[in-house]
Design a protein around this motif. Structure first.
Motif, PDB file in Angstrom:
ATOM      1  N   LEU A  62       8.529 -15.295   0.639  1.00 47.86           N
ATOM      2  CA  LEU A  62       7.085 -15.262   0.399  1.00 47.86           C
ATOM      3  C   LEU A  62       6.665 -16.385  -0.540  1.00 47.86           C
ATOM      4  O   LEU A  62       7.340 -16.652  -1.542  1.00 47.86           O
ATOM      5  N   SER A  63       5.549 -17.046  -0.214  1.00 47.54           N
ATOM      6  CA  SER A  63       5.012 -18.068  -1.124  1.00 47.54           C
ATOM      7  C   SER A  63       4.262 -17.421  -2.282  1.00 47.54           C
ATOM      8  O   SER A  63       4.102 -17.999  -3.342  1.00 47.54           O
ATOM      9  N   HIS A  64       3.773 -16.197  -2.069  1.00 45.28           N
ATOM     10  CA  HIS A  64       3.116 -15.425  -3.134  1.00 45.28           C
ATOM     11  C   HIS A  64       3.162 -13.952  -2.743  1.00 45.28           C
ATOM     12  O   HIS A  64       3.520 -13.608  -1.604  1.00 45.28           O
ATOM     13  N   THR A  65       2.829 -13.081  -3.661  1.00 43.95           N
ATOM     14  CA  THR A  65       2.921 -11.633  -3.406  1.00 43.95           C
ATOM     15  C   THR A  65       1.555 -10.955  -3.460  1.00 43.95           C
ATOM     16  O   THR A  65       1.445  -9.785  -3.807  1.00 43.95           O
ATOM     17  N   ILE A  66       0.518 -11.680  -3.126  1.00 39.63           N
ATOM     18  CA  ILE A  66      -0.834 -11.118  -3.130  1.00 39.63           C
ATOM     19  C   ILE A  66      -1.004 -10.176  -1.944  1.00 39.63           C
ATOM     20  O   ILE A  66      -0.656 -10.522  -0.814  1.00 39.63           O
ATOM     21  N   LEU A  67      -1.540  -9.018  -2.211  1.00 41.27           N
ATOM     22  CA  LEU A  67      -1.792  -8.027  -1.163  1.00 41.27           C
ATOM     23  C   LEU A  67      -3.291  -7.961  -0.903  1.00 41.27           C
ATOM     24  O   LEU A  67      -4.076  -7.675  -1.804  1.00 41.27           O
ATOM     25  N   THR A  68      -3.686  -8.202   0.342  1.00 44.04           N
ATOM     26  CA  THR A  68      -5.096  -8.204   0.719  1.00 44.04           C
ATOM     27  C   THR A  68      -5.405  -6.966   1.552  1.00 44.04           C
ATOM     28  O   THR A  68      -4.716  -6.700   2.540  1.00 44.04           O
ATOM     29  N   PRO A  69      -6.419  -6.173   1.180  1.00 45.99           N
ATOM     30  CA  PRO A  69      -6.761  -4.976   1.962  1.00 45.99           C
ATOM     31  C   PRO A  69      -7.047  -5.328   3.423  1.00 45.99           C
ATOM     32  O   PRO A  69      -7.748  -6.298   3.710  1.00 45.99           O
ATOM     33  N   ASN A  70      -6.497  -4.551   4.336  1.00 49.82           N
ATOM     34  CA  ASN A  70      -6.758  -4.727   5.768  1.00 49.82           C
ATOM     35  C   ASN A  70      -7.891  -3.763   6.142  1.00 49.82           C
ATOM     36  O   ASN A  70      -7.653  -2.593   6.485  1.00 49.82           O
ATOM     37  N   CYS A  71      -9.109  -4.254   6.084  1.00 48.27           N
ATOM     38  CA  CYS A  71     -10.284  -3.401   6.278  1.00 48.27           C
ATOM     39  C   CYS A  71     -10.380  -2.865   7.701  1.00 48.27           C
ATOM     40  O   CYS A  71     -10.833  -1.733   7.916  1.00 48.27           O
ATOM     41  N   LEU A  72      -9.946  -3.665   8.677  1.00 45.67           N
ATOM     42  CA  LEU A  72     -10.013  -3.233  10.069  1.00 45.67           C
ATOM     43  C   LEU A  72      -9.104  -2.034  10.304  1.00 45.67           C
ATOM     44  O   LEU A  72      -9.510  -1.017  10.895  1.00 45.67           O
ATOM     45  N   VAL A  73      -7.869  -2.117   9.842  1.00 45.51           N
ATOM     46  CA  VAL A  73      -6.931  -1.005  10.012  1.00 45.51           C
ATOM     47  C   VAL A  73      -7.399   0.215   9.219  1.00 45.51           C
ATOM     48  O   VAL A  73      -7.308   1.352   9.686  1.00 45.51           O
ATOM     49  N   ARG A  74      -7.915  -0.029   8.051  1.00 45.29           N
ATOM     50  CA  ARG A  74      -8.437   1.076   7.233  1.00 45.29           C
ATOM     51  C   ARG A  74      -9.572   1.803   7.973  1.00 45.29           C
ATOM     52  O   ARG A  74      -9.663   3.033   7.951  1.00 45.29           O
ATOM     53  N   GLU A  75     -10.424   1.038   8.636  1.00 43.77           N
ATOM     54  CA  GLU A  75     -11.536   1.625   9.394  1.00 43.77           C
ATOM     55  C   GLU A  75     -11.000   2.445  10.573  1.00 43.77           C
ATOM     56  O   GLU A  75     -11.524   3.529  10.872  1.00 43.77           O
ATOM     57  N   LEU A  76      -9.966   1.931  11.253  1.00 41.98           N
ATOM     58  CA  LEU A  76      -9.362   2.668  12.367  1.00 41.98           C
ATOM     59  C   LEU A  76      -8.744   3.984  11.884  1.00 41.98           C
ATOM     60  O   LEU A  76      -8.874   5.030  12.538  1.00 41.98           O
ATOM     61  N   ILE A  77      -8.090   3.926  10.733  1.00 36.80           N
ATOM     62  CA  ILE A  77      -7.499   5.141  10.153  1.00 36.80           C
ATOM     63  C   ILE A  77      -8.599   6.152   9.819  1.00 36.80           C
ATOM     64  O   ILE A  77      -8.475   7.353  10.091  1.00 36.80           O
ATOM     65  N   SER A  78      -9.682   5.646   9.248  1.00 35.90           N
ATOM     66  CA  SER A  78     -10.804   6.510   8.884  1.00 35.90           C
ATOM     67  C   SER A  78     -11.393   7.194  10.114  1.00 35.90           C
ATOM     68  O   SER A  78     -11.675   8.407  10.106  1.00 35.90           O
ATOM     69  N   HIS A  79     -11.555   6.420  11.192  1.00 37.89           N
ATOM     70  CA  HIS A  79     -12.115   6.955  12.431  1.00 37.89           C
ATOM     71  C   HIS A  79     -11.188   8.027  13.016  1.00 37.89           C
ATOM     72  O   HIS A  79     -11.650   9.098  13.460  1.00 37.89           O
ATOM     73  N   TRP A  80      -9.880   7.768  13.018  1.00 37.95           N
ATOM     74  CA  TRP A  80      -8.922   8.731  13.555  1.00 37.95           C
ATOM     75  C   TRP A  80      -8.919  10.019  12.742  1.00 37.95           C
ATOM     76  O   TRP A  80      -8.869  11.128  13.289  1.00 37.95           O
ATOM     77  N   CYS A  81      -8.987   9.885  11.413  1.00 36.16           N
ATOM     78  CA  CYS A  81      -8.993  11.070  10.545  1.00 36.16           C
ATOM     79  C   CYS A  81     -10.217  11.941  10.799  1.00 36.16           C
ATOM     80  O   CYS A  81     -10.128  13.177  10.833  1.00 36.16           O
ATOM     81  N   LYS A  82     -11.373  11.302  11.002  1.00 36.30           N
ATOM     82  CA  LYS A  82     -12.599  12.060  11.266  1.00 36.30           C
ATOM     83  C   LYS A  82     -12.502  12.805  12.589  1.00 36.30           C
ATOM     84  O   LYS A  82     -12.923  13.963  12.702  1.00 36.30           O
ATOM     85  N   HIS A 116      -9.911  13.948  14.027  1.00 39.83           N
ATOM     86  CA  HIS A 116      -8.914  15.020  14.007  1.00 39.83           C
ATOM     87  C   HIS A 116      -9.103  15.962  12.822  1.00 39.83           C
ATOM     88  O   HIS A 116      -8.242  16.827  12.565  1.00 39.83           O
ATOM     89  N   GLY A 117     -10.217  15.802  12.094  1.00 43.71           N
ATOM     90  CA  GLY A 117     -10.509  16.714  10.995  1.00 43.71           C
ATOM     91  C   GLY A 117      -9.528  16.636   9.851  1.00 43.71           C
ATOM     92  O   GLY A 117      -9.253  17.633   9.171  1.00 43.71           O
ATOM     93  N   ILE A 118      -9.008  15.434   9.606  1.00 48.38           N
ATOM     94  CA  ILE A 118      -8.029  15.230   8.535  1.00 48.38           C
ATOM     95  C   ILE A 118      -8.673  14.425   7.412  1.00 48.38           C
ATOM     96  O   ILE A 118      -9.408  13.474   7.661  1.00 48.38           O
ATOM     97  N   ALA A 119      -8.391  14.810   6.182  1.00 49.73           N
ATOM     98  CA  ALA A 119      -8.948  14.095   5.033  1.00 49.73           C
ATOM     99  C   ALA A 119      -8.375  12.686   4.975  1.00 49.73           C
ATOM    100  O   ALA A 119      -7.166  12.481   5.157  1.00 49.73           O
ATOM    101  N   LEU A 120      -9.242  11.728   4.732  1.00 43.69           N
ATOM    102  CA  LEU A 120      -8.801  10.330   4.634  1.00 43.69           C
ATOM    103  C   LEU A 120      -7.967  10.149   3.378  1.00 43.69           C
ATOM    104  O   LEU A 120      -8.392  10.523   2.284  1.00 43.69           O
ATOM    105  N   PRO A 121      -6.767   9.586   3.484  1.00 42.23           N
ATOM    106  CA  PRO A 121      -5.926   9.379   2.290  1.00 42.23           C
ATOM    107  C   PRO A 121      -6.643   8.495   1.270  1.00 42.23           C
ATOM    108  O   PRO A 121      -7.344   7.553   1.625  1.00 42.23           O
ATOM    109  N   LYS A 122      -6.462   8.851  -0.002  1.00 39.42           N
ATOM    110  CA  LYS A 122      -7.110   8.085  -1.065  1.00 39.42           C
ATOM    111  C   LYS A 122      -6.425   6.736  -1.244  1.00 39.42           C
ATOM    112  O   LYS A 122      -5.201   6.616  -1.119  1.00 39.42           O
TER     113      LYS A 122
END
Length: 370
Positions: free
Chosen positions: A36-56, A58-64
């Motif tokens: 790795l040239s650096h260890t910066i972690l960037t939020p993946n908003c698209l995947v987070r949105e997909l997870i949020s949609h799936w949780c809704k 299936h009636g599952i609470a979105l992980p914090k």
């Protein structure tokens, strides 16, 4: 996966797991094994949105989302930061690429702001494309904007304020950038002056460097930049010497006109409140037109802070002005503006209003309070 983040090489991982991998001293991508040239972690908003949609669905609470440790920075990150600074003495394309990355890092990752000034001559190296250029700072507007915005980001960190402002190239470049550059550059330069002026010692440095006139001109100029300019002026005018400088360049007249036009009334009254404690400004504020405007604002405004600033200005300017006191007396007999404020205003507003009534009773013993 509850908190998806992207590693530098493009792969997405769950933050707790990849952070644990990095914290254990691993400097490679778990999947590709590339260094790795650096260890910066960037939020993946698209995947987070997909997870949020799936949780809704299936009636599952979105992980914090896990709280990010803003003080965590690895040796690889330090090497990467130093590499970016080294690019500031390279080609124009390298400078622009590094400046954009430094702007992003210092905005999104607090730890980069915290460690930046630990590097030798970090600020001077950062700004070398502007300070050492034979052409004006605005010769490359994008580069200028990214570098000035990086200074703004760095100045947010309290431990940086003194080091940044006392670097001899910083304040002059910020002042130059208030005058020239994209509107974003000018706004961010003014915002940087505001942030740096949180320290009293920096207020004097900035005021003595000639910042007040460009800030006043910015206040008169682009609507998007007015608030940033007003905020910087407000901070600087806590220092007596800056009150005198600002009055001398015509600041009172400009601010009064803005207030008459209904522009940034709350913010500009705050500046006038500070200026009204200086004798030079009192002379300019002590006219009947200004008095009537302030009384009208008190009657019409719904902002307690605005009313407080107005009555504080009136208290300061009418202290030794019998003509103004006579006009206020007439207004009070007819409209009871200050009498009402003395009963309903903030603690400070009530104190100032009653103080003016005390002056009225002393100057005109026959006056009756409402």
């Amino acid at each position: 996966m509850g908190d998806p983040v992207v590693l530098g090489l493009g792969q997405t991982y769950d933050r707790p797991h990849i952070q644990k991998w990095l914290n254990e001293g691993n400097l490679t991508c778990p999947l590709s094994k590339q260094v790795l040239s650096h260890t910066i972690l960037t939020p993946n908003c698209l995947v987070r949105e997909l997870i949020s949609h799936w949780c809704k669905e299936h009636g599952i609470a979105l992980p914090k989302v896990q709280d990010i440790d803003g003080d965590m920075i690895t040796e690889v990150d330090r090497i990467y930061l130093n590499l970016l600074l080294e690019k500031m003495s390279s080609s124009l394309s390298d400078q622009k690429e590094a400046a954009k990355e430094l702007r992003r890092l210092t905005k999104t990752i607090p730890s980069y702001r915290a460690v930046f000034c630990e590097f030798t001559n970090a600020i001077s190296r950062l700004l070398s494309p502007l300070s050492e250029s034979e052409t004006k700072v605005e010769s490359d507007p994008d580069l200028q904007e990214d570098l000035i915005t990086t200074v703004l980001n760095l100045s947010i960190h309290d431990n940086n304020k003194k080091l940044v402002a006392e670097n001899p190239v910083v304040v002059p470049l910020l002042i130059e950038s208030v005058k020239f550059g994209t509107i974003e550059t000018r706004r961010n330069a003014a915002a940087a002056l505001f942030t740096l002026s949180a320290l009293d010692s920096n207020k004097s440095i900035i005021g003595n460097s000639g910042a007040l006139l460009p800030l006043l001109e910015l206040l008169e100029g682009h609507p998007l930049a007015m608030k940033d300019a007003a905020s910087a002026i407000f901070n600087l005018c806590f220092v007596t010497e800056n009150k005198a400088k600002f009055t001398e360049i015509g600041g009172v007249k400009v601010i009064l006109q803005k207030i008459k036009d209904g522009i940034l009334v709350d913010e500009l009254l705050g500046i006038l409140g500070l200026l009204s404690m200086h004798p030079d400004a009192i002379d300019e504020l002590g006219d009947l037109d200004t008095l009537h405007i302030l009384l009208q604002i008190i009657r019409n405004s719904s902002s307690e802070r605005t009313k407080e600033n107005c009555v504080a200005i009136l208290y300061n300017v009418c202290s030794k002005n019998l003509t103004l006191l006579m006009v206020i007396r007439g207004e009070e007999i007819e409209k009871h503006t200050l009498a009402e404020l003395a009963e309903t205003g903030t603690t400070r507003a009530r104190r100032k209003a009653r103080g003016i009534y005390g002056k009225l009773q002393k100057a005109f013993p026959t006056i009756h309070t409402a």
